[in-house]
Design a protein around this motif. Structure first.
Motif, mmCIF file in Angstrom:
data_model
loop_
_atom_site.group_PDB
_atom_site.id
_atom_site.type_symbol
_atom_site.label_atom_id
_atom_site.label_comp_id
_atom_site.label_asym_id
_atom_site.label_seq_id
_atom_site.Cartn_x
_atom_site.Cartn_y
_atom_site.Cartn_z
ATOM 1 N N UNK A 170 -11.266 62.028 24.934
ATOM 2 C CA UNK A 170 -11.934 62.238 26.227
ATOM 3 C C UNK A 170 -12.391 63.682 26.376
ATOM 4 N N UNK A 171 -11.546 64.616 25.929
ATOM 5 C CA UNK A 171 -11.926 66.026 25.996
ATOM 6 C C UNK A 171 -13.134 66.337 25.138
ATOM 7 N N UNK A 172 -13.190 65.760 23.947
ATOM 8 C CA UNK A 172 -14.341 65.978 23.061
ATOM 9 C C UNK A 172 -15.611 65.397 23.671
ATOM 10 N N UNK A 173 -15.515 64.208 24.249
ATOM 11 C CA UNK A 173 -16.689 63.589 24.876
ATOM 12 C C UNK A 173 -17.167 64.410 26.076
ATOM 13 N N UNK A 186 -12.538 54.408 15.910
ATOM 14 C CA UNK A 186 -13.782 55.174 15.800
ATOM 15 C C UNK A 186 -14.905 54.332 15.215
ATOM 16 N N UNK A 187 -14.597 53.599 14.135
ATOM 17 C CA UNK A 187 -15.635 52.771 13.512
ATOM 18 C C UNK A 187 -16.108 51.686 14.465
ATOM 19 N N UNK A 188 -15.167 51.017 15.123
ATOM 20 C CA UNK A 188 -15.547 49.995 16.101
ATOM 21 C C UNK A 188 -16.317 50.578 17.266
ATOM 22 N N UNK A 189 -15.919 51.786 17.688
ATOM 23 C CA UNK A 189 -16.603 52.449 18.799
ATOM 24 C C UNK A 189 -18.043 52.794 18.417
ATOM 25 N N UNK A 190 -18.236 53.359 17.239
ATOM 26 C CA UNK A 190 -19.591 53.737 16.807
ATOM 27 C C UNK A 190 -20.478 52.503 16.703
ATOM 28 N N UNK A 191 -19.979 51.439 16.068
ATOM 29 C CA UNK A 191 -20.780 50.219 15.926
ATOM 30 C C UNK A 191 -21.078 49.615 17.292
ATOM 31 N N UNK A 192 -20.063 49.554 18.162
ATOM 32 C CA UNK A 192 -20.271 48.981 19.490
ATOM 33 C C UNK A 192 -21.236 49.793 20.335
ATOM 34 N N UNK A 193 -21.151 51.127 20.239
ATOM 35 C CA UNK A 193 -22.062 51.985 21.006
ATOM 36 C C UNK A 193 -23.497 51.809 20.518
ATOM 37 N N UNK A 194 -23.694 51.836 19.208
ATOM 38 C CA UNK A 194 -25.054 51.685 18.669
ATOM 39 C C UNK A 194 -25.637 50.336 19.062
ATOM 40 N N UNK A 215 -24.645 49.585 30.811
ATOM 41 C CA UNK A 215 -25.086 50.900 31.275
ATOM 42 C C UNK A 215 -26.441 51.263 30.686
ATOM 43 N N UNK A 216 -26.637 50.996 29.387
ATOM 44 C CA UNK A 216 -27.936 51.283 28.768
ATOM 45 C C UNK A 216 -29.029 50.410 29.391
ATOM 46 N N UNK A 217 -28.716 49.161 29.655
ATOM 47 C CA UNK A 217 -29.676 48.252 30.282
ATOM 48 C C UNK A 217 -30.055 48.751 31.675
ATOM 49 N N UNK A 277 -29.867 58.472 29.123
ATOM 50 C CA UNK A 277 -28.760 59.110 28.410
ATOM 51 C C UNK A 277 -27.549 59.341 29.305
ATOM 52 N N UNK A 278 -27.766 59.764 30.538
ATOM 53 C CA UNK A 278 -26.631 60.009 31.430
ATOM 54 C C UNK A 278 -25.870 58.712 31.719
ATOM 55 N N UNK A 279 -26.604 57.599 31.855
ATOM 56 C CA UNK A 279 -25.957 56.299 32.043
ATOM 57 C C UNK A 279 -25.116 55.946 30.819
ATOM 58 N N UNK A 280 -25.676 56.183 29.643
ATOM 59 C CA UNK A 280 -24.978 55.840 28.406
ATOM 60 C C UNK A 280 -23.721 56.683 28.255
ATOM 61 N N UNK A 281 -23.819 57.987 28.547
ATOM 62 C CA UNK A 281 -22.657 58.853 28.408
ATOM 63 C C UNK A 281 -21.548 58.445 29.373
ATOM 64 N N UNK A 282 -21.917 57.934 30.533
ATOM 65 C CA UNK A 282 -20.902 57.465 31.471
ATOM 66 C C UNK A 282 -20.061 56.360 30.859
ATOM 67 N N UNK A 283 -20.698 55.467 30.112
ATOM 68 C CA UNK A 283 -19.965 54.364 29.490
ATOM 69 C C UNK A 283 -19.144 54.817 28.293
#
Length: 288
Positions: free
Chosen positions: A268-271, A99-107, A171-173, A207-213
């Motif tokens: 995945x269900x939460x996302x 989770x921590x790695x995911x949050x940092x990587x996403x931001x 995806x954000x790019x 945002x839709x592109x980002x959520x896909x990733x």
């Protein structure tokens, strides 16, 4: 022709609309029930065939184990704990790292992706370096992170970050580059600054592109945490896999993988739930 005659088709059409809506809703519910039933039957068939083939020695039960032994191993871990401590503690430790790695990587991926998507000069300068870094097999960085940061959580978080960053970044790019130019032009005509255009036009459009990733990237975060734990750790599901492999306990390896699959499916269900709440205006592409 009388007004009553003209109004009759309109009234019948208005009455038929709710009936069609109910029929579509019932058909969608039936399809979901059928899909769920087929999924369960497929899982039961695969597990049953696996069990039968293992007991009949068609496949080697020592190497492939069998579902009943895997379930026994999970139950033993749940009721009596693991050699590393309570099972919940191992799950939480791995989940915390992921989770921590995911949050940092996403931001980081969103910030850099939007920045390079909006600033062409920055993209031209950093683009080749990002392509080179993306071409490196990032799993091989896990041993280096263990050397740099030790056996604690930091090395696993770093592994998760590098695996999450690139899919989110690209995806954000792309999302920032695909923004409707007319929206940007209209915002500028209305006096919006670059900052307001980015915050109020570009980011919502991407945002839709980002959520896909995000769906893919959390699985990558788990992989990063598990690989780091497998190489060297003091606790975690990855260490359970390593210990089970070291003692030739195939059931333990599959049990740890099963636990990881459940964690990944829950995430995945939460996302998916969050995405549907945020994009309620968007029509669903499927009935799943």
């Amino acid at each position: 022709m009388s007004p009553d005659t003209l109004s009759t088709p309109v009234v019948e059409t208005a009455k038929a609309a709710p009936d069609r809506a109910r029929s579509r809703a019932q058909a969608a519910r039936r399809r979901k029930a059928i899909v769920l039933a087929v999924r369960v039957l497929l899982l039961v068939a695969v597990l049953g065939l696996w069990e039968v083939l293992s007991r009949a020695k068609v496949i080697d039960p020592f190497n492939f184990s069998m579902p009943s032994k895997i379930w026994d191993q999970i139950w033993t871990w749940v009721t009596h704990g693991t050699a590393l401590g309570p099972l919940g503690e191992q799950i939480w430790y791995t989940l915390y790292e992921a989770l921590l790695g995911w949050v940092i990587g996403v931001i980081a991926g969103v910030v850099f992706g939007i920045a390079l998507g909006r600033i062409s000069f920055l993209a031209d300068v950093l683009g080749p370096y990002i392509k080179v870094l993306n071409s490196i097999p990032r799993i091989v960085l896990a041993p280096i992170f263990v050397i740099w940061f030790g056996l604690g959580a930091s090395s696993k978080v770093a592994s998760a970050v590098v695996l999450v960053f690139f899919p989110v970044f690209f995806n954000a790019f792309q999302g920032a580059r695909e923004v409707d130019r007319n929206l940007v032009a209209n915002a500028r005509i209305l006096g919006a600054s670059d900052r307001r255009v980015t915050l109020q036009v570009v980011i919502p459009s991407a945002t839709s592109w980002i959520f896909t990733s995000l769906h893919v990237s959390f699985g990558f975060a788990l992989i990063g945490a598990i690989v780091g734990e497998y190489i060297g750790a003091t606790k975690g599901i990855g260490l359970l896999v390593a210990q089970s492999q070291g003692t030739f306990n195939a059931a333990g390896v599959y049990a740890a993988m099963t636990i990881l699959a459940v964690v990944a499916l829950a995430a995945e269900g939460l996302l998916t739930f969050a995405e549907r709440r945020i994009f309620r205006w968007r029509p669903s592409g499927s009935d799943d």
